[in-house]
Every structure is written in C-alpha cells, then in structure tokens.
Design a protein around this motif. Structure first.
Motif, PDB file in Angstrom:
ATOM      1  N   TYR A   1      -7.178  -9.203   2.552  1.00 22.03           N
ATOM      2  CA  TYR A   1      -7.090  -9.672   3.941  1.00 22.03           C
ATOM      3  C   TYR A   1      -8.477 -10.099   4.431  1.00 22.03           C
ATOM      4  O   TYR A   1      -8.662 -11.181   4.989  1.00 22.03           O
TER       5      TYR A   1
ATOM      6  N   ILE B   1      -3.827 -13.752   7.477  1.00 19.11           N
ATOM      7  CA  ILE B   1      -3.268 -13.066   8.653  1.00 19.11           C
ATOM      8  C   ILE B   1      -1.745 -12.979   8.536  1.00 19.11           C
ATOM      9  O   ILE B   1      -1.155 -11.935   8.814  1.00 19.11           O
TER      10      ILE B   1
ATOM     11  N   ASP C   1      -6.867  -0.911   7.472  1.00 23.29           N
ATOM     12  CA  ASP C   1      -5.456  -0.782   7.802  1.00 23.29           C
ATOM     13  C   ASP C   1      -4.872   0.339   6.945  1.00 23.29           C
ATOM     14  O   ASP C   1      -4.765   0.209   5.728  1.00 23.29           O
TER      15      ASP C   1
ATOM     16  N   ARG D   1      -0.816 -10.382   5.889  1.00 21.06           N
ATOM     17  CA  ARG D   1      -1.059  -9.017   6.392  1.00 21.06           C
ATOM     18  C   ARG D   1       0.050  -8.580   7.347  1.00 21.06           C
ATOM     19  O   ARG D   1       0.566  -7.470   7.240  1.00 21.06           O
TER      20      ARG D   1
ATOM     21  N   ASP E   1      -1.934   1.501   6.495  1.00 19.11           N
ATOM     22  CA  ASP E   1      -0.650   1.298   5.809  1.00 19.11           C
ATOM     23  C   ASP E   1      -0.766   0.369   4.603  1.00 19.11           C
ATOM     24  O   ASP E   1       0.188   0.228   3.843  1.00 19.11           O
ATOM     25  N   LEU E   2      -1.897  -0.291   4.456  1.00 21.62           N
ATOM     26  CA  LEU E   2      -2.060  -1.214   3.328  1.00 21.62           C
ATOM     27  C   LEU E   2      -2.886  -0.542   2.228  1.00 21.62           C
ATOM     28  O   LEU E   2      -3.597   0.425   2.470  1.00 21.62           O
TER      29      LEU E   2
ATOM     30  N   ARG F   1      -2.783   3.549  -0.956  1.00 15.95           N
ATOM     31  CA  ARG F   1      -2.899   3.224   0.460  1.00 15.95           C
ATOM     32  C   ARG F   1      -4.130   3.920   1.045  1.00 15.95           C
ATOM     33  O   ARG F   1      -4.466   5.025   0.619  1.00 15.95           O
TER      34      ARG F   1
ATOM     35  N   GLN G   1       6.021  -2.578   5.240  1.00 23.22           N
ATOM     36  CA  GLN G   1       5.619  -1.214   4.888  1.00 23.22           C
ATOM     37  C   GLN G   1       5.819  -0.213   6.014  1.00 23.22           C
ATOM     38  O   GLN G   1       5.763   0.982   5.788  1.00 23.22           O
ATOM     39  N   GLN G   2       6.037  -0.715   7.215  1.00 25.36           N
ATOM     40  CA  GLN G   2       6.358   0.207   8.312  1.00 25.36           C
ATOM     41  C   GLN G   2       7.878   0.291   8.385  1.00 25.36           C
ATOM     42  O   GLN G   2       8.537  -0.429   9.127  1.00 25.36           O
ATOM     43  N   HIS G   3       8.427   1.197   7.564  1.00 28.64           N
ATOM     44  CA  HIS G   3       9.875   1.212   7.357  1.00 28.64           C
ATOM     45  C   HIS G   3      10.664   1.460   8.645  1.00 28.64           C
ATOM     46  O   HIS G   3      11.724   0.884   8.853  1.00 28.64           O
TER      47      HIS G   3
ATOM     48  N   LEU H   1      -9.939 -13.768   5.538  1.00 28.89           N
ATOM     49  CA  LEU H   1     -10.557 -14.018   6.847  1.00 28.89           C
ATOM     50  C   LEU H   1     -11.897 -14.720   6.690  1.00 28.89           C
ATOM     51  O   LEU H   1     -12.315 -15.487   7.548  1.00 28.89           O
TER      52      LEU H   1
ATOM     53  N   LEU I   1       3.176  -7.849   5.335  1.00 27.25           N
ATOM     54  CA  LEU I   1       3.053  -6.590   4.578  1.00 27.25           C
ATOM     55  C   LEU I   1       3.176  -5.392   5.505  1.00 27.25           C
ATOM     56  O   LEU I   1       3.844  -4.413   5.192  1.00 27.25           O
ATOM     57  N   ARG I   2       2.525  -5.497   6.658  1.00 26.89           N
ATOM     58  CA  ARG I   2       2.590  -4.382   7.629  1.00 26.89           C
ATOM     59  C   ARG I   2       4.029  -4.145   8.064  1.00 26.89           C
ATOM     60  O   ARG I   2       4.481  -3.015   8.160  1.00 26.89           O
TER      61      ARG I   2
END
Lengths: 256, 258
Positions: free
Chosen positions: A106, B14, A95, B17, A97-98, A138, B24-26, A110, B20-21
């Motif tokens: 993550y 999950i 990912d 995540r 963005d992480l 990132r 972080q996706q402003h 899982l 966070l996504r």
C-alpha cells in the motif's frame, strides 16, 4: 558524482505560533543535516518537537522561515520534498487488519512504485529487517518491536534521502530500543541518508551524533554530543542536562 | 515518479487497500450483506400484502413490492457504505494512518478523491453480491440493467461517500459519530422513495412529500431504479451530479483547511 545538494535537511529561521496562543511554539529554529548524518532533537515534552516535525513534513503550513528537503522547498515543492523523505511517527500508523506485505505494498503504491519495483524493494527491506518469515502475518499478530521494524522498513521503501523519526521508540523495551537505534545509525552511514531523530530519551544519543536541544520552542544548545560535553565540561549527557536544568532549564520531563 | 505512476499507482493502491480491508473485516462484510437481505425477505414480505404499488415509471406493468424496494435497498447499501467509509476516515485520523496518506507525494485532493472512488468500488461489490442473492430469490431485473446500473452506482457511491467525508471532517471524535449518523442515515433513508413511491407518501402527508422531493437520496434511489430498467431519469442525474460536486468541494475544502 558528488552530491549537488549539501544538506539533505535545511531548516532555517523557523517560527510558528498556534492560533490564539500568547507565546510562539517555535522561535528561530535552524538546523542542517548532511548525508550520513544522525541529528538528535532532544527536549522535554512540550518543547516543540512535534510542531517542528509537523512543519518539516508539511502537515502544518509554514508561517515564517523555510524548510528544504534535499534541495526541495517544502512550501513551494511539497510533492518533490515529500518524495525525498521517509517518516516514522510516534503513533503507530500500520493497518492492523492487513499483513506486513499488504501494508508495505500500500505504501509503495502511494509513493508511485510500480508493481515490479515494489516487489523488489519490499523483498529487500523485509530481508534487511529480518521480517521475511513474517511477511504474511497480520500486523495485529506482531509485537511492538516488530511493528516498529515494519514501519522503518516502510519508510525506506521509496529510498528517501531523509528519514524522520518522531519519538519512534516510545513504548518499546530497552533492548529493542537499542537494536533499533543501532540499526538506524548503521543505516544512515551505509546508505548516506540524513536522519532526524526526535526523542526525549538521552540514552538514544551516541557521542558522535549532532544534538539540538529544544526547550520552550527554542534551540538552546546545538553541536555534536562530544562538543557540547566539552564546552560545558560535563561527563555525559545526563550531567549536561543537569547543568542546563540548574540554569532554569525545563528538563523536568527528560527521561534519564 | 513519472506521469502514469504519479496518479494511477497511488489510486490502485488505495482501491486495493479498501477492498482488502472490507474483505478482511468479516463483521462489516456480513453486516453489509445481511442488512438489505433482512429488509428484502422480512420487511418486504410483510409489506407486500399491505401496500399495493401501481404502475409508475420506469415500470410498465404491476410489480411486486420486493421488486419495488430492490433499488431502494441497493441505495441503502451505498448509503451505509458511504457512511462506513467516513467512519474509517475518522478511525484513520485517530489512529494516525491518515498522516501516511497525507504524506504521499500526490496532490491531497487526488488522494481524497481516490479514497472516495475506492469506497464506491467497495459499495458496488456489495451491491452486486446483494443483487445475485436477490436473483436466486427470484427477484429478477432486466439482464442488461445489471450492467446499465454501474455508472449510476459509481456516481451515487462517490456522492454518498463525499457526504460521509464532509460529515467526518466536521466530527472531531469517534464517539460523536454514531449520534450524527442517526440524524443522517435514518432520515435520508425513510424520507425518500426507497420504501414507498413518493405519491404514496404524498397521500399521507403533502409536507412529507415535499421533504422527500428535497432529499438528494430520493434521486439516488430513482437514478438506480431507472438505470436498472434501462431508462434514464434526467432530473435524478442532475441532482446526484450537483450534490456530488457540492459535497466533494466542501469535503476537500474542509480537509485541506484542517
């Protein structure tokens, strides 16, 4: 205690045909890898490597034959089999963005690793791959080589018995590729992990590795690299491929 | 993996995540917040003079138009979020990270359900942020309503996420997504009780009224509206639950098949 499972990957008489296709994508494929073994699956594009990979990982259902991961049958004990394998795909799957650490957390979750165990394993793998200083960066900020290392570290988090690499070095420069191949060889040896390394790049295969040469869905040569060279009286893999090509082999896309 | 770790840990992973996504996706975060606020402060302000809302359940007195559309805008946040989650499923599929999810040693139906619940959690966060801003703009609902609406938000969040997942399972390429969304988001939103009471639509066109009554999104809006006012609309609960069961079953079936 001796390992009760002789083969960490046991693929037997695998056949697969895509719906509507005239020819089988895979025909009678068998291969076995023991702990510590590095098995290179070589073949040109379209040889059936990715299909085989999908069947081993259970992403496609078996039609004929069997696949067993450290004793767990992928068709009947899918979840157990999955818990025993780590996979690095050709296409990056992180990912962007992480951060490195968030991606690893993550994946650890899982795979059912509790918070404490996940922290410990992440720290270990980051240290192993010299990624500790980059753990808060990132993925987007990392170069291709570092991203690959993160993916390999991720695949190792749950301590799998079998590691699968699907053309994992595509797009990387030669020194980075070499580093990664060296690293995975060492890993197999030190951790007693079985490695299936799918590639079309001959220079990633070491003389002591076992090789299966795949062409048009069939294994056309199998054995250790040394054995194959001796049998065919070839000086190196490059020459061996040239011989096979002379026998109407479809080695046209194999990068030498 | 033991029993607790087999399900709880992947579920937690999950959800974390997805949150966070989202954070972080402003741009996504900003869009999720600005969209309902524009409707509330611009659209509703203009409509207040033009449209009178008489006393209808669950309201017990005359209300301002802004108060009327708040539940509709809450549902809109959830609708967009549900579709956004399905968009992220398509992106995950195209970028390959879906395979990492599918290789987890946990049943696939559970992973997909966790993804839907995670999407619903993200939508709830957006909704509460929107309600807080509305509160400061003097659009205030019964205090306990903010708590009572939570089950409705989770249920409708998962229902709209399932619909998005079902659509995403039918869409092969990312480019096709925008077009299909136009045929889903806008008709669902406008042909519902989000912006006007259904009886008001019926005055203009009985056919449109019937279409609104067949639209499951109408019941999402009403479920939220009644819950915010500490009441329960049985029909809405039934329709939202039944739609959830239908969309989820179809979505999981399609994903397993693909």
């Amino acid at each position: 205690m001796p390992d009760p499972v002789p083969y960490l990957l046991d693929v037997s008489a695998l056949c697969y045909r895509y719906r509507g296709a005239d020819q089988a994508a895979l025909a009678d494929i068998s291969l076995r890898i023991e702990g510590g073994g590095f098995h290179a699956l070589l073949g040109p594009n379209g040889a059936g490597k990715t299909t085989l990979f999908s069947l081993i990982t259970g992403l496609s259902g078996l039609q004929q034959g069997s696949v067993s991961i450290a004793g767990a049958d992928i068709a009947r004990q899918r979840l157990t089999a999955l818990s025993r394998m780590g996979v690095v795909f050709q296409q990056p799957t992180l990912d962007l963005d992480l951060t490195v650490e968030q991606n690893l957390r993550y994946f650890a979750a899982l795979n059912g690793l509790g918070a404490k165990q996940a922290r410990r394993r992440i720290a270990e793998e980051l240290a192993r791959f010299d990624l500790t200083p980059r753990r808060r960066e990132r993925i987007r900020q990392l170069n291709g080589g570092h991203r690959r290392r993160v993916e390999i570290a991720r695949a190792l988090l749950h301590e799998p018995r079998l590691l699968l690499f699907d053309e994992a070095t595509v797009g990387l420069d030669v020194p980075t590729r070499q580093q990664i191949v060296d690293h995975v060889h060492r890993l197999a040896e030190e951790q007693n992990i079985a490695v299936l390394w799918t590639t079309h790049l001959i220079d990633e295969v070491y003389p002591g590795d076992t090789v299966s040469l795949l062409d048009r869905g069939r294994v056309v040569a199998q054995g250790t690299c040394r054995q194959l060279l001796q049998e065919r009286k070839a000086a190196d893999l490059k020459q061996l491929f040239a011989q096979l090509a002379a026998r109407d082999y479809a080695a046209r896309e194999v990068a030498l | 993996m033991n029993g607790r770790h087999a399900y709880w840990t992947p579920f937690r992973g999950i959800v974390v995540r997805e949150c966070l996504r989202f954070l972080q996706q402003h741009e996504r975060f900003l869009a999720a917040l600005v969209r309902p606020l524009v409707w509330l402060f611009v659209f509703a302000a203009g409509f207040r003079a033009a449209l009178g809302v008489s006393i209808i359940p669950p309201y017990e007195t005359y209300i301002t138009y802004e108060t009327y559309i708040v539940p509709g805008l809450v549902a809109m946040v959830q609708l967009f979020n549900g579709m956004q989650s399905s968009l992220s499923l398509i992106v995950d599929r195209e970028l390959g990270s879906m395979r990492i999810l599918m290789l987890a040693p946990t049943p696939r139906w559970f992973l997909l359900f966790s993804k839907l619940l995670a999407g619903a959690v993200v939508s709830v966060l957006q909704v509460y942020l929107f309600l807080v801003i509305a509160w400061f703009a003097d659009i205030r609902l019964p205090l306990l309503g903010y708590v009572a609406v939570l089950p409705a938000l989770m249920l409708s969040g998962v229902m709209l996420g399932s619909l998005g997942m079902l659509l995403s399972s039918a869409i092969r390429q990312l480019e096709n997504f925008a077009g299909i969304m136009n045929f889903v988001i806008f008709p669902m939103f406008f042909l519902s009780s989000a912006l006007y009471p259904i009886w008001k639509i019926g005055e203009a066109s009985p056919l449109l009224e019937q279409i609104c009554r067949l639209n499951p999104f109408t019941y999402v809006v009403e479920f939220i509206r009644f819950s915010l006012h500490l009441k329960l609309d049985g029909l809405s609960v039934v329709v939202v639950s039944a739609s959830l069961a239908l969309f989820l079953t179809l979505a999981v079936w399609r994903f397993q098949r693909n």
